[in-house]
Enzyme design. Structure first.
Site, PDB file in Angstrom:
ATOM      1  N   HIS A  95       9.193  32.669  27.094  1.00  0.00           N
ATOM      2  CA  HIS A  95       7.932  31.942  27.281  1.00  0.00           C
ATOM      3  C   HIS A  95       7.142  31.731  25.991  1.00  0.00           C
ATOM      4  CE1 HIS A  95       5.074  31.009  30.910  1.00  0.00           C
ATOM      5  NE2 HIS A  95       5.224  29.976  30.116  1.00  0.00           N
ATOM      6  N   ASP A 121       3.081  32.242  36.692  1.00  0.00           N
ATOM      7  CA  ASP A 121       3.686  33.390  36.002  1.00  0.00           C
ATOM      8  C   ASP A 121       3.335  34.674  36.745  1.00  0.00           C
ATOM      9  OD1 ASP A 121       4.578  35.189  33.907  1.00  0.00           O
ATOM     10  OD2 ASP A 121       4.024  33.672  32.414  1.00  0.00           O
ATOM     11  N   HIS A 123       3.025  37.278  34.986  1.00  0.00           N
ATOM     12  CA  HIS A 123       2.285  37.966  33.915  1.00  0.00           C
ATOM     13  C   HIS A 123       1.142  37.083  33.425  1.00  0.00           C
ATOM     14  CE1 HIS A 123       6.583  39.219  33.929  1.00  0.00           C
ATOM     15  NE2 HIS A 123       6.035  40.424  33.931  1.00  0.00           N
ATOM     16  N   ASP A 125       0.455  36.830  29.988  1.00  0.00           N
ATOM     17  CA  ASP A 125       0.905  36.290  28.691  1.00  0.00           C
ATOM     18  C   ASP A 125      -0.268  36.062  27.735  1.00  0.00           C
ATOM     19  OD1 ASP A 125       3.385  36.376  29.818  1.00  0.00           O
ATOM     20  OD2 ASP A 125       3.807  34.237  29.693  1.00  0.00           O
ATOM     21  N   HIS A 138       6.701  36.836  23.690  1.00  0.00           N
ATOM     22  CA  HIS A 138       6.605  36.076  24.955  1.00  0.00           C
ATOM     23  C   HIS A 138       5.466  36.568  25.847  1.00  0.00           C
ATOM     24  CE1 HIS A 138       9.339  38.595  27.889  1.00  0.00           C
ATOM     25  NE2 HIS A 138       8.667  39.369  27.074  1.00  0.00           N
ATOM     26  N   ASP A 225       6.928  29.919  34.580  1.00  0.00           N
ATOM     27  CA  ASP A 225       7.790  31.057  34.261  1.00  0.00           C
ATOM     28  C   ASP A 225       8.479  31.433  35.566  1.00  0.00           C
ATOM     29  OD1 ASP A 225       8.807  33.658  33.754  1.00  0.00           O
ATOM     30  OD2 ASP A 225       7.289  33.960  32.198  1.00  0.00           O
ATOM     31  N   ASP A 227       9.712  33.988  36.513  1.00  0.00           N
ATOM     32  CA  ASP A 227       9.374  35.305  37.072  1.00  0.00           C
ATOM     33  C   ASP A 227       8.123  35.245  37.941  1.00  0.00           C
ATOM     34  OD1 ASP A 227       7.104  35.743  35.364  1.00  0.00           O
ATOM     35  OD2 ASP A 227       8.356  36.662  33.837  1.00  0.00           O
ATOM     36  N   GLU A 270      12.238  31.288  30.903  1.00  0.00           N
ATOM     37  CA  GLU A 270      12.675  32.655  31.219  1.00  0.00           C
ATOM     38  C   GLU A 270      13.854  32.709  32.195  1.00  0.00           C
ATOM     39  OE1 GLU A 270      11.639  35.556  29.747  1.00  0.00           O
ATOM     40  OE2 GLU A 270       9.867  34.830  28.634  1.00  0.00           O
TER      41      GLU A 270
HETATM   42 MN   LIG Z   1       5.493  34.118  31.014  1.00  0.00          MN
END
Ligand SMILES: [Mn+2]
Length: 309
Positions: A95, A121, A123, A125, A138, A225, A227, A270
């Site tokens: 990312h 996402d 996360h 980030d 990332h 992303d 994830d 990702e």
């Molecule tokens: Mn990310």
């Protein structure tokens, strides 16, 4: 209403050095080998030339230098493509490539106005080198795009703050550190955490975020992303987090973007083909790309019918 679909330019962002698990460096090439471009064509898209930008640690002094050099090259590749009026599909890569993707798009839009961004996402980030324990780049791209962190990432094209806080929304976050949350809260960035997505549904959250980030913008995009998705639907990623967004909901939200003349780009990152035994996650990513950029069946057949014999 009948409209001419804009061509899609595919940009491969081959970088894995920003992540602990670097196999996503091969994500874009694996997706192309799995038929992503053909799937877009089959859905009625005109697919333009492909561009590939590859990280080169042998030319760099360390990991952050690798990531910074790569993002400079990516931003310089993306900006002229964005100026053609095409829709960009950036395929990561880890990312950290978002710094180059969205700096390039912000630079292209700059004479016309601001760039809006929806960030999907698990996360946030939003680390800076000072706040990050892992020091993995990332985990830093959003902070960099907002103008915080290493100057090598924030100052591409000689200016910082590529995204303004009011033009950013994050959806699906469920794994993060307090320093990231504090930075985003201090800036007033809208974060729709996963608990709220689970309660309201992703489409509803996405529509709200879209209305907010695009207000007064010259263009907007989505950085996805994988994830952010539920690992049951997209397991082949370096940092999976349980209880994520359902693939079908993500596809439905992306379909709602079709025909939006201000949508400048979609970035999907990702994806790690080294974990993708059987190809389930490749199929999920291809389905997301087609949902966001493909031509819905009704519009494609109308365009075909309208074509002179
Ligand atoms: Mn990310």
């Amino acid at each position: 209403m009948l409209h001419t679909p804009r061509p899609v330019e595919i940009v491969s962002a081959a970088i894995g050095e920003g992540a602990r698990d670097g196999g996503c460096k091969y994500g874009a090439s694996a997706l192309l080998a799995a038929g992503l471009a053909q799937a877009l064509s089959d859905s009625g898209c005109e697919v333009g030339a492909r561009t590939m930008v590859t990280s080169d640690p042998l030319q760099a002094t360390d990991r952050m230098d690798t990531v910074a050099r790569f993002n400079q090259a990516l931003a310089e590749a993306v900006a002229p493509l964005a100026l053609t009026g095409a829709q960009l599909l950036v395929l990561g890569g880890d990312h950290s490539c978002a710094v180059g993707s969205w700096s390039g798009m912000a630079q292209a839009l700059r004479p016309h106005g601001r760039l809006g961004l929806i960030w999907v996402d698990a996360h946030l980030d939003a680390h800076t080198p000072e706040s990050s324990e892992s020091n993995a780049p990332h985990g830093m791209p959003l902070a960099a795009l907002l103008g915080h962190g290493s100057a090598a990432l924030t100052q591409l094209f000689g200016w910082s703050g590529k995204i303004r806080p009011e033009n950013l929304a994050i959806i699906g976050a469920r794994s993060y550190e307090s320093a990231e949350r504090q930075l985003l809260e201090s800036l007033g960035v809208q974060v729709i955490y996963m608990e709220e997505v689970a309660r309201r549904g992703f489409e509803d959250c996405f529509a709200q975020a879209r209305a907010a980030v695009t207000a007064g913008c010259a263009g907007w995009g989505v950085s996805l992303d994988i994830d952010g998705l539920d690992p049951g639907d997209a397991p082949a990623t370096g940092t999976p987090v349980a209880h994520g967004i359902a693939l079908a909901e993500a596809m439905a939200a992306l379909r709602s973007c079709h025909g939006d003349p201000r949508l400048v780009g979609l970035e999907i990152v990702e994806y790690n083909p080294l974990h993708d035994f059987g190809g389930q996650t490749a199929r999920a990513v291809i389905a997301l790309a087609v949902a966001g950029l493909g031509v819905p069946a009704t519009a494609a057949s109308a365009a075909l019918a309208a074509r002179p014999a």
